[in-house]
Design a protein around this motif. Structure first.
Motif, mmCIF file in Angstrom:
data_model
loop_
_atom_site.group_PDB
_atom_site.id
_atom_site.type_symbol
_atom_site.label_atom_id
_atom_site.label_comp_id
_atom_site.label_asym_id
_atom_site.label_seq_id
_atom_site.Cartn_x
_atom_site.Cartn_y
_atom_site.Cartn_z
ATOM 1 N N UNK A 72 0.848 -1.188 0.000
ATOM 2 C CA UNK A 72 0.000 0.000 0.000
ATOM 3 C C UNK A 72 0.888 1.244 0.000
ATOM 4 N N UNK A 73 0.646 2.163 -0.924
ATOM 5 C CA UNK A 73 1.485 3.348 -1.076
ATOM 6 C C UNK A 73 0.999 4.467 -0.160
ATOM 7 N N UNK A 74 1.305 4.320 1.122
ATOM 8 C CA UNK A 74 0.983 5.348 2.099
ATOM 9 C C UNK A 74 2.223 5.641 2.933
ATOM 10 N N UNK A 75 2.294 6.849 3.475
ATOM 11 C CA UNK A 75 3.520 7.321 4.108
ATOM 12 C C UNK A 75 3.953 6.492 5.310
ATOM 13 N N UNK A 76 3.006 5.881 6.004
ATOM 14 C CA UNK A 76 3.340 5.138 7.213
ATOM 15 C C UNK A 76 3.964 3.781 6.931
ATOM 16 N N UNK A 77 3.884 3.299 5.677
ATOM 17 C CA UNK A 77 4.353 1.959 5.332
ATOM 18 C C UNK A 77 5.872 1.945 5.210
ATOM 19 N N UNK A 78 6.507 0.939 5.788
ATOM 20 C CA UNK A 78 7.947 0.738 5.684
ATOM 21 C C UNK A 78 8.216 -0.457 4.777
ATOM 22 N N UNK A 79 9.089 -0.250 3.784
ATOM 23 C CA UNK A 79 9.399 -1.313 2.816
ATOM 24 C C UNK A 79 10.899 -1.462 2.651
ATOM 25 N N UNK A 80 11.286 -2.483 1.934
ATOM 26 C CA UNK A 80 12.667 -2.709 1.540
ATOM 27 C C UNK A 80 13.098 -1.574 0.607
ATOM 28 N N UNK A 81 14.079 -0.790 1.024
ATOM 29 C CA UNK A 81 14.482 0.392 0.251
ATOM 30 C C UNK A 81 15.426 0.061 -0.900
ATOM 31 N N UNK A 82 15.797 -1.227 -1.058
ATOM 32 C CA UNK A 82 16.660 -1.591 -2.183
ATOM 33 C C UNK A 82 15.858 -1.812 -3.459
ATOM 34 N N UNK A 83 14.528 -1.741 -3.375
ATOM 35 C CA UNK A 83 13.670 -1.942 -4.541
ATOM 36 C C UNK A 83 12.852 -0.686 -4.818
ATOM 37 N N UNK A 84 12.537 -0.491 -6.080
ATOM 38 C CA UNK A 84 11.540 0.518 -6.406
ATOM 39 C C UNK A 84 10.175 -0.002 -5.948
ATOM 40 N N UNK A 85 9.209 0.907 -5.908
ATOM 41 C CA UNK A 85 7.869 0.498 -5.485
ATOM 42 C C UNK A 85 7.321 -0.593 -6.405
ATOM 43 N N UNK A 86 7.501 -0.420 -7.739
ATOM 44 C CA UNK A 86 6.985 -1.426 -8.659
ATOM 45 C C UNK A 86 7.719 -2.751 -8.506
ATOM 46 N N UNK A 87 9.031 -2.693 -8.284
ATOM 47 C CA UNK A 87 9.780 -3.933 -8.058
ATOM 48 C C UNK A 87 9.284 -4.647 -6.802
ATOM 49 N N UNK A 88 8.982 -3.844 -5.790
ATOM 50 C CA UNK A 88 8.502 -4.448 -4.549
ATOM 51 C C UNK A 88 7.142 -5.117 -4.762
#
Length: 455
Positions: A72-88
Motif C-alpha cells: 500500500x502506497x501510504x507514508x506510514x508503510x515501511x518497505x525494503x528500500x533496495x527496490x523501487x515500489x513497482x519492483x517491490x
C-alpha cells in the motif's frame, strides 16, 4: 524487510469509519438491529458462543510479514528500500509461486481450536492483496493456480470450512471489499497515489468501476454458494463504501448473500446500518458494557498472520481478555495465523490448550451468559445465567500477581452459598452491608477463577 508493519493512521474513510491509536478500528456509534428474524436468531446464538478464531493465511505468510499492507502506497508503510515500489509489488505478487503449504492440515487446526474452547471460526478467503484462498473462476491470482495447484486440496477454503464444520463450529468467511491486485481497482494506467483507495477517477471511468462491482459480487457469490453452510460474512476494507464514493451496491450483495445463506450474519465493518450486524473493535476492548452485539478481534501474537519471531500473549492474558469482554457483553475472536507449511505451530498450540483447560472448569461463567447489571468491581467481573437467578463472579488475576487468601466485592450480594466452579465446593462467605468477602481454599492454581451464586 521488516517483519511487522503497523497500521498507523489518522484518516477517515467514511462518515463512521476511522482508524485511531494505531490500527484500532473504531466502532460505529449507533447500532441497528436486523429485521430478518432468521438473522436475529442466528445473531443471538452467535452471542452465546463468546469465543472464536480469526485465521489470516496467504502469500504474506511465506516471508512472515503483516498481511497486504506493505504494497500500500501510504507514508506510514515501511518497505525494503533496495527496490523501487513497482519492483517491490512484483516481488510481493510473486510470493504466490512460493506459497506451497505441503503440510496443510485443516483437521489439525480445527482440533486445536476445539481444544481451546472456541465455538466459531472466521477464515480469510481473500485479503486486500487480492490473493484468493479458494479456486475462483474470476481470477488466476489464487492458491489453486500457483505453487499449490497440483495438490488435491488446492481449493483450500473447501477443506478448511469442512474441517471446522465437522467439529460443529459456527462458520464465518472473511472477505476484503478492496482488491489491490485487480486492474479494476488499482489500474496500472495510474499510480497508486490514493493509497488504499481506488486509484482512478470513478466518474471518469464508470465502466471500469462497474466491472469491479461485478467482480466483487461474483466472488462473494462463489464463497457463499459453493462451500456449504456459512453463518457469518465478515467484510473488511471499510473505506470501500458509498459514503467514500466507492459504492459496491451492498443491498444487491446482501440480497444475493442471504439467498445463498438464509439468516446470514453480515459484518460490513464500521459501516453503520443494516449490514453491520455486529460491531468489531480491533485490538481493543470497549470501555463499557453494551447491550447489542459486538466482538473484539485481538491477536494471539502482535500480528494477524504467522511471523517467524512473534511476541506471544500468554494463555492467562488471553483468558483475562476474554473475561472482561464477556462481562461487557461482547465476544472475543482471537487471531491465529497458520505457518507457511499449513500447520498451527507448537507455541500456539500450547497456549490454546491452556485456555481450553481453563474453560473446561470455568466455562459455565462464560458461555451462554448474559449481562449482569453490575458487571465489574475491582478485580471481579460478573456475568449472569439466562435463568435470571444465578450470577457468576470471575476473579481476574493479573499476570505476575499471586492469589490472595480472600477476595471481596461490593454489590451483587449472594443469596445462600457461593460455589467455586472448578470444584463445585461451597466457600466461606461473609456479608457486611453491601460488601461480600469470600475465603479461598488453599492450594488453588494461581490463575483467574469463577464463582457461582444465587442472586
Amino acid at each position: 524487510m521488516r517483519k511487522s508493519i503497523i497500521v498507523c493512521l489518522a484518516l477517515s474513510f467514511c462518515a463512521l469509519t476511522a482508524y485511531s491509536q494505531g490500527d484500532v478500528y473504531q466502532r460505529s456509534k449507533t447500532y441497528e438491529w436486523p429485521t430478518d428474524q432468521q438473522v436475529v436468531n442466528k445473531l443471538k446464538h452467535w452471542q452465546d458462543l463468546k469465543f472464536g478464531v480469526l485465521m489470516h493465511w496467504g502469500v504474506y505468510s511465506v516471508p512472515g510479514m503483516v498481511e497486504s499492507w506493505a504494497i500500500c502506497d501510504e507514508d506510514w508503510v515501511t518497505r525494503d528500500t533496495t527496490m523501487t515500489y513497482q519492483q517491490y509489488k512484483n516481488w510481493y505478487w510473486g510470493l504466490a509461486d512460493k506459497f506451497n503449504p505441503t503440510k496443510f492440515n485443516p483437521n489439525q487446526w480445527a482440533q486445536v481450536m476445539q481444544d481451546a474452547g472456541m465455538k466459531y471460526m472466521i477464515f480469510t478467503t481473500k485479503h486486500h492483496d487480492g490473493f484468493c484462498m479458494f479456486d475462483s473462476k474470476y481470477t488466476d491470482y489464487s492458491i489453486a493456480h500457483h505453487a499449490f495447484k497440483d495438490n488435491p486440496k488446492r481449493d483450500v477454503l473447501k477443506y478448511v470450512l469442512q474441517a471446522f464444520r465437522d467439529k460443529n463450529f459456527m462458520i464465518g468467511e472473511y472477505f476484503s471489499k478492496p482488491d489491490w491486485h485487480s486492474q479494476d481497482y488499482w489500474w496500472d494506467v495510474y499510480p497508486t497515489k490514493n493509497g488504499r483507495n481506488v486509484n482512478y477517477d470513478i466518474k471518469k471511468w464508470p465502466w471500469r468501476w462497474n466491472a469491479f462491482k461485478t467482480f466483487v459480487y461474483n466472488q462473494m457469490d462463489e464463497i457463499l454458494s459453493r462451500y456449504g453452510n456459512v453463518d457469518i460474512l465478515w467484510l473488511d476494507g471499510g473505506w470501500v463504501c458509498k459514503e467514500n464514493n466507492q459504492d459496491i451496491d451492498m443491498p444487491k450483495i446482501a440480497t444475493m448473500a442471504r439467498h445463498n445463506q438464509p439468516g446470514l450474519i453480515m459484518v460490513d465493518r464500521t459501516i453503520h446500518g443494516p449490514y453491520e450486524n455486529y460491531q468489531t473493535p480491533e485490538r481493543t476492548i470497549l470501555e463499557t458494557q453494551l447491550n447489542y452485539p459486538w466482538e473484539s478481534c485481538i491477536t494471539l501474537t502482535n500480528d494477524w498472520g504467522w511471523v517467524p519471531r512473534p511476541t506471544w500473549k500468554s494463555a492467562d492474558k488471553v483468558i483475562n481478555i476474554l473475561i472482561e469482554i464477556v462481562a461487557k457483553g461482547g465476544n472475543l475472536v482471537l487471531g491465529v495465523g497458520p505457518t507457511p507449511e499449513g500447520l498451527i505451530q507448537p507455541e500456539a498450540v500450547t497456549r490454546l490448550e491452556a485456555i481450553g483447560k481453563w474453560l473446561k472448569t470455568n466455562g459455565t461463567a462464560i458461555y451462554n451468559t448474559t449481562n449482569a447489571k453490575e458487571y465489574h468491581d475491582g478485580n471481579v467481573w460478573f456475568t449472569a445465567n439466562k435463568d435470571g437467578k444465578h450470577l457468576y463472579a470471575i476473579y481476574m488475576l493479573k499476570e505476575g500477581d499471586t492469589l490472595p487468601s480472600t477476595i471481596s466485592w461490593t454489590g451483587n450480594l449472594p443469596k445462600g452459598n457461593v460455589k467455586l466452579l472448578s470444584t463445585g465446593k461451597n466457600l466461606k462467605t461473609k456479608k457486611q452491608g453491601d460488601q461480600v468477602t469470600v475465603t479461598l481454599p488453599q492450594g488453588m492454581k494461581n490463575q483467574s477463577f469463577a464463582l457461582e451464586f444465587s442472586k
